[in-house]
Design an enzyme around this catalytic site. Structure first.
Site, short mmCIF file in Angstrom:
data_model
loop_
_atom_site.label_atom_id
_atom_site.label_comp_id
_atom_site.label_asym_id
_atom_site.label_seq_id
_atom_site.Cartn_x
_atom_site.Cartn_y
_atom_site.Cartn_z
N GLU A 165 14.96 -1.14 -0.07
CA GLU A 165 13.56 -0.30 -0.53
C GLU A 165 13.81 1.39 -0.09
O GLU A 165 13.00 2.04 -1.07
CB GLU A 165 12.61 -1.00 0.50
N CYS A 224 11.65 -0.63 6.60
CA CYS A 224 11.08 -0.52 5.19
C CYS A 224 9.58 -0.56 4.94
O CYS A 224 8.69 0.32 4.32
CB CYS A 224 11.75 -1.53 4.20
N ASN A 268 20.33 -2.68 -1.26
CA ASN A 268 20.97 -2.28 0.12
C ASN A 268 22.28 -1.75 -0.12
O ASN A 268 23.07 -2.38 -0.55
CB ASN A 268 21.01 -3.56 0.85
N HIS A 308 18.69 0.66 3.25
CA HIS A 308 17.98 -0.60 2.94
C HIS A 308 17.72 -0.64 1.36
O HIS A 308 17.29 0.47 0.99
CB HIS A 308 16.92 -1.00 3.69
N ASP A 312 22.75 -6.60 9.77
CA ASP A 312 21.83 -6.30 9.11
C ASP A 312 20.38 -6.17 9.59
O ASP A 312 19.72 -5.30 9.68
CB ASP A 312 21.93 -6.75 7.64
N CYS A 338 11.82 -5.48 5.85
CA CYS A 338 11.80 -5.26 7.41
C CYS A 338 10.67 -4.27 7.83
O CYS A 338 10.06 -3.56 7.08
CB CYS A 338 13.31 -5.05 7.76
#
Length: 153
Positions: free
Chosen positions: A61, A89, A48, A59, A149, A86
């Site tokens: 990913e 992602c 991140n 992020h 976030d 999330c």
């Protein structure tokens, strides 16, 4: 039902994702890391970088996928992330056809597990004490940054 495992021997790919998370924390960011694996080797890694790059989209990913570069097909890859992805992602996972996500934990953030499963992605939650503790400590020390976030600020 989602499979949950207690890891008895450290998974080298999850350990690489944890190393990425710790790197992000060391840089002053949010400790979430990810690696993309194909044919039993890491082809991309990231963490991140929202704080470090002042970019809300980076992020772990997403950073990992960008660092892997164009690989043609993702159908033979596995995405490891220290935290359940999330929706942002998870959308990338579905868009690129990544068939399996292995998450370190989902206790601190449930993520988009059901979305992934509804789109045919196999989701494995390792329920890793190391991942849970790393996030728990970060959230306790940085509640405002964490809430920013995850979009609940």
């Amino acid at each position: 039902m989602t499979r949950q495992h207690q890891v008895s021997s450290p998974d080298p790919f999850m350990q690489a994702a944890i190393a990425e998370a710790r790197l992000g924390l060391h840089e002053g960011g949010i400790p979430i890391g990810a690696v993309l694996v194909q044919n039993d080797r890491i082809i991309g890694r990231g963490h991140n970088r929202r704080v470090q790059d002042d970019d809300p989209i980076i992020h772990a990913e997403i950073d990992c996928l960008q660092n892997a570069g164009r690989i043609g097909t993702y159908r033979t890859t596995i995405l490891y992330s220290t935290l359940m992805p999330c929706y942002l992602c998870a959308g990338a996972v579905v868009q690129f056809g990544i068939p399996r996500v292995i998450a370190g934990e989902s206790e601190n953030f449930p993520g988009a597990r059901e979305f992934l499963k509804e789109h045919g992605v196999e989701v494995i939650d390792l329920d890793s004490p190391e991942c849970k503790e790393m996030m728990r400590e970060f959230i306790a020390a940085n509640p405002r940054l964490w809430n920013e976030d995850i979009g609940t600020l």
